[in-house]
Write a protein that holds these residues in place. Structure first.
Motif, PDB file in Angstrom:
ATOM      1  N   THR A   1       1.002  -1.429  -0.176  1.00 54.21           N
ATOM      2  CA  THR A   1       0.339  -0.493   0.037  1.00 54.21           C
ATOM      3  C   THR A   1       0.907   1.640  -0.517  1.00 54.21           C
ATOM      4  O   THR A   1       2.286   1.655   0.731  1.00 54.21           O
ATOM      5  CB  THR A   1      -1.282   0.080   1.202  1.00 54.21           C
ATOM      6  OG1 THR A   1      -1.818  -0.878   0.926  1.00 54.21           O
ATOM      7  CG2 THR A   1      -1.596   1.386   0.989  1.00 54.21           C
ATOM      8  N   ILE A   2       0.173   2.859  -0.770  1.00 50.69           N
ATOM      9  CA  ILE A   2       1.145   3.244  -1.155  1.00 50.69           C
ATOM     10  C   ILE A   2       0.302   4.146  -0.736  1.00 50.69           C
ATOM     11  O   ILE A   2      -0.783   4.846  -1.668  1.00 50.69           O
ATOM     12  CB  ILE A   2       1.802   3.812  -2.839  1.00 50.69           C
ATOM     13  CG1 ILE A   2       2.654   1.830  -2.727  1.00 50.69           C
ATOM     14  CG2 ILE A   2       2.704   4.958  -2.791  1.00 50.69           C
ATOM     15  CD1 ILE A   2       3.724   2.264  -4.016  1.00 50.69           C
ATOM     16  N   ASP A   3       0.792   5.283   0.036  1.00 47.27           N
ATOM     17  CA  ASP A   3       0.022   6.734   0.021  1.00 47.27           C
ATOM     18  C   ASP A   3       0.338   7.772  -0.494  1.00 47.27           C
ATOM     19  O   ASP A   3       1.181   8.464  -0.384  1.00 47.27           O
ATOM     20  CB  ASP A   3       0.384   7.331   1.684  1.00 47.27           C
ATOM     21  CG  ASP A   3       0.315   6.520   2.690  1.00 47.27           C
ATOM     22  OD1 ASP A   3      -0.998   5.182   2.596  1.00 47.27           O
ATOM     23  OD2 ASP A   3       1.014   6.313   3.861  1.00 47.27           O
ATOM     24  N   ALA A   4      -0.323   7.292  -1.951  1.00 47.91           N
ATOM     25  CA  ALA A   4       0.318   8.381  -2.594  1.00 47.91           C
ATOM     26  C   ALA A   4      -1.016   7.938  -3.739  1.00 47.91           C
ATOM     27  O   ALA A   4      -2.089   6.594  -4.164  1.00 47.91           O
ATOM     28  CB  ALA A   4       1.502   8.228  -3.621  1.00 47.91           C
ATOM     29  N   PRO A   5      -1.479   8.897  -4.945  1.00 54.95           N
ATOM     30  CA  PRO A   5      -2.349   8.454  -5.826  1.00 54.95           C
ATOM     31  C   PRO A   5      -1.818   8.114  -6.665  1.00 54.95           C
ATOM     32  O   PRO A   5      -0.703   7.664  -7.512  1.00 54.95           O
ATOM     33  CB  PRO A   5      -2.821   9.866  -6.490  1.00 54.95           C
ATOM     34  CG  PRO A   5      -2.198  11.263  -5.744  1.00 54.95           C
ATOM     35  CD  PRO A   5      -1.062  10.508  -4.474  1.00 54.95           C
ATOM     36  N   ALA A   6      -3.155   7.016  -7.097  1.00 53.54           N
ATOM     37  CA  ALA A   6      -2.601   5.686  -8.244  1.00 53.54           C
ATOM     38  C   ALA A   6      -2.334   6.175  -9.316  1.00 53.54           C
ATOM     39  O   ALA A   6      -1.220   5.337  -9.845  1.00 53.54           O
ATOM     40  CB  ALA A   6      -3.910   5.034  -8.436  1.00 53.54           C
ATOM     41  N   GLU A   7      -2.506   7.623  -9.878  1.00 53.69           N
ATOM     42  CA  GLU A   7      -1.813   7.679 -11.144  1.00 53.69           C
ATOM     43  C   GLU A   7      -0.272   8.307 -10.812  1.00 53.69           C
ATOM     44  O   GLU A   7       0.390   7.973 -11.651  1.00 53.69           O
ATOM     45  CB  GLU A   7      -2.794   9.323 -12.286  1.00 53.69           C
ATOM     46  CG  GLU A   7      -3.957   9.038 -12.472  1.00 53.69           C
ATOM     47  CD  GLU A   7      -5.136   8.914 -10.628  1.00 53.69           C
ATOM     48  OE1 GLU A   7      -4.383   9.024  -9.421  1.00 53.69           O
ATOM     49  OE2 GLU A   7      -5.688   8.714 -10.865  1.00 53.69           O
ATOM     50  N   GLU A   8       0.407   8.313  -9.659  1.00 50.05           N
ATOM     51  CA  GLU A   8       1.238   9.119  -9.459  1.00 50.05           C
ATOM     52  C   GLU A   8       2.341   7.485  -9.241  1.00 50.05           C
ATOM     53  O   GLU A   8       3.494   7.391 -10.569  1.00 50.05           O
ATOM     54  CB  GLU A   8       1.884  10.309  -8.524  1.00 50.05           C
ATOM     55  CG  GLU A   8       3.009   9.975  -7.742  1.00 50.05           C
ATOM     56  CD  GLU A   8       3.027  11.129  -6.359  1.00 50.05           C
ATOM     57  OE1 GLU A   8       3.736  11.004  -5.810  1.00 50.05           O
ATOM     58  OE2 GLU A   8       1.991  11.094  -5.651  1.00 50.05           O
ATOM     59  N   VAL A   9       1.843   6.859  -9.171  1.00 52.01           N
ATOM     60  CA  VAL A   9       2.189   5.547  -8.731  1.00 52.01           C
ATOM     61  C   VAL A   9       2.998   4.627  -9.834  1.00 52.01           C
ATOM     62  O   VAL A   9       3.355   4.654 -10.703  1.00 52.01           O
ATOM     63  CB  VAL A   9       1.450   4.547  -7.823  1.00 52.01           C
ATOM     64  CG1 VAL A   9       2.017   3.154  -8.093  1.00 52.01           C
ATOM     65  CG2 VAL A   9       2.136   5.207  -6.764  1.00 52.01           C
ATOM     66  N   TRP A  10       1.364   5.486 -10.518  1.00 54.87           N
ATOM     67  CA  TRP A  10       0.963   4.319 -12.091  1.00 54.87           C
ATOM     68  C   TRP A  10       2.580   4.933 -12.874  1.00 54.87           C
ATOM     69  O   TRP A  10       2.712   4.169 -13.729  1.00 54.87           O
ATOM     70  CB  TRP A  10       0.496   4.884 -12.749  1.00 54.87           C
ATOM     71  CG  TRP A  10      -0.160   3.556 -14.070  1.00 54.87           C
ATOM     72  CD1 TRP A  10      -0.659   2.220 -14.452  1.00 54.87           C
ATOM     73  CD2 TRP A  10      -0.056   4.252 -15.150  1.00 54.87           C
ATOM     74  NE1 TRP A  10      -0.414   2.181 -15.454  1.00 54.87           N
ATOM     75  CE2 TRP A  10      -0.161   3.352 -16.221  1.00 54.87           C
ATOM     76  CE3 TRP A  10       0.356   5.579 -15.682  1.00 54.87           C
ATOM     77  CZ2 TRP A  10      -0.150   3.250 -17.496  1.00 54.87           C
ATOM     78  CZ3 TRP A  10       0.699   5.771 -17.423  1.00 54.87           C
ATOM     79  CH2 TRP A  10       0.354   4.917 -18.108  1.00 54.87           C
ATOM     80  N   ALA A  11       2.513   6.037 -13.065  1.00 57.58           N
ATOM     81  CA  ALA A  11       3.949   7.034 -13.914  1.00 57.58           C
ATOM     82  C   ALA A  11       5.142   6.158 -13.805  1.00 57.58           C
ATOM     83  O   ALA A  11       6.071   6.107 -14.519  1.00 57.58           O
ATOM     84  CB  ALA A  11       3.766   8.421 -13.231  1.00 57.58           C
ATOM     85  N   TYR A  12       5.518   6.264 -12.354  1.00 56.05           N
ATOM     86  CA  TYR A  12       6.521   5.431 -11.978  1.00 56.05           C
ATOM     87  C   TYR A  12       6.304   3.695 -13.131  1.00 56.05           C
ATOM     88  O   TYR A  12       7.586   3.457 -13.503  1.00 56.05           O
ATOM     89  CB  TYR A  12       7.267   5.111 -10.545  1.00 56.05           C
ATOM     90  CG  TYR A  12       7.707   5.738 -10.102  1.00 56.05           C
ATOM     91  CD1 TYR A  12       8.981   6.622  -9.980  1.00 56.05           C
ATOM     92  CD2 TYR A  12       7.047   6.846  -9.138  1.00 56.05           C
ATOM     93  CE1 TYR A  12       8.971   7.653  -9.413  1.00 56.05           C
ATOM     94  CE2 TYR A  12       6.471   7.991  -9.006  1.00 56.05           C
ATOM     95  CZ  TYR A  12       8.642   9.043  -8.568  1.00 56.05           C
ATOM     96  OH  TYR A  12       8.626   9.935  -7.638  1.00 56.05           O
ATOM     97  N   ILE A  13       4.945   3.178 -12.556  1.00 57.71           N
ATOM     98  CA  ILE A  13       5.684   1.705 -12.780  1.00 57.71           C
ATOM     99  C   ILE A  13       5.337   0.799 -14.114  1.00 57.71           C
ATOM    100  O   ILE A  13       6.305   0.232 -14.870  1.00 57.71           O
ATOM    101  CB  ILE A  13       4.038   0.993 -12.367  1.00 57.71           C
ATOM    102  CG1 ILE A  13       3.586   1.145 -10.774  1.00 57.71           C
ATOM    103  CG2 ILE A  13       4.211  -0.115 -12.794  1.00 57.71           C
ATOM    104  CD1 ILE A  13       3.250   0.207 -10.008  1.00 57.71           C
ATOM    105  N   SER A  14       4.648   2.643 -15.061  1.00 58.64           N
ATOM    106  CA  SER A  14       4.982   2.224 -16.687  1.00 58.64           C
ATOM    107  C   SER A  14       5.661   2.906 -17.087  1.00 58.64           C
ATOM    108  O   SER A  14       6.326   2.917 -18.408  1.00 58.64           O
ATOM    109  CB  SER A  14       3.417   3.455 -17.167  1.00 58.64           C
ATOM    110  OG  SER A  14       3.630   4.039 -16.689  1.00 58.64           O
ATOM    111  N   ASP A  15       7.384   3.086 -16.384  1.00 58.20           N
ATOM    112  CA  ASP A  15       8.099   4.345 -16.499  1.00 58.20           C
ATOM    113  C   ASP A  15       9.231   2.892 -16.760  1.00 58.20           C
ATOM    114  O   ASP A  15       9.593   3.367 -15.570  1.00 58.20           O
ATOM    115  CB  ASP A  15       8.872   5.206 -16.803  1.00 58.20           C
ATOM    116  CG  ASP A  15       9.847   5.741 -17.111  1.00 58.20           C
ATOM    117  OD1 ASP A  15      10.145   4.860 -17.514  1.00 58.20           O
ATOM    118  OD2 ASP A  15      10.328   7.218 -17.285  1.00 58.20           O
TER     119      ASP A  15
END
Length: 158
Positions: A14-28
């Protein structure tokens, strides 16, 4: 080879950050190399600079003194929710599938990383020789936990 229905390795954080922000890392994958255990570096191929279905990237991997490269193809790319890619080597295509799923929670998001090994039994001795790892499933479980925790620490500190 037939795709495996259940993942061979999986982890969640679980990460205390918006999904879009986390996705920006994961998709790069270029950025994710900073958090991964075996992945040393990545680069996009074919003039691409971001994730889209069909985009390819090359990964440089390491385990101790052993080094090897892979070529990966993005299979799924749903901003804020899902990112998946297949891993190819010069010897067998594909050998693995990696998936990231992101679910929004009240305080941030839940990230699930899954690996589906697709290595045929005849290739296992070669994989062990190349990577130096006889327990790929066990190492992937350990690496997933490490990668997700490193990502969590970085994102939450930003």
């Amino acid at each position: 080879m037939t795709a495996i229905a259940e993942p061979t390795a999986r982890g969640q954080v679980t990460i205390d950050a918006p999904a879009e922000e986390v996705w920006a890392y994961i998709s790069d994958p270029v950025r994710m190399a900073d958090f991964a255990s075996e992945l040393e570096s990545c680069r996009w191929l074919d003039g691409v600079s971001s994730a889209t279905v069909g985009a390819r990237f090359a990964g440089a991997n390491r385990n101790g003194w052993r080094r090897w490269t892979t070529t990966c193809t993005v299979l799924e790319c749903e901003p804020g929710h899902r990112f998946a890619y297949s891993v190819h080597t010069p010897f067998r295509t594909p050998i693995s599938r990696w998936e990231y799923e992101i679910e929004e929670t009240a305080g941030g998001c839940l990230v699930t990383e899954s690996n589906y090994l697709q290595v045929p039994s005849w290739f296992i001795p070669f994989a062990i020789m190349i990577t130096g790892e006889p327990d790929r499933v066990g190492l992937n479980k350990t690496n997933i936990a490490s990668t997700l925790n490193n990502l969590k620490r970085h994102v939450e500190a930003s």
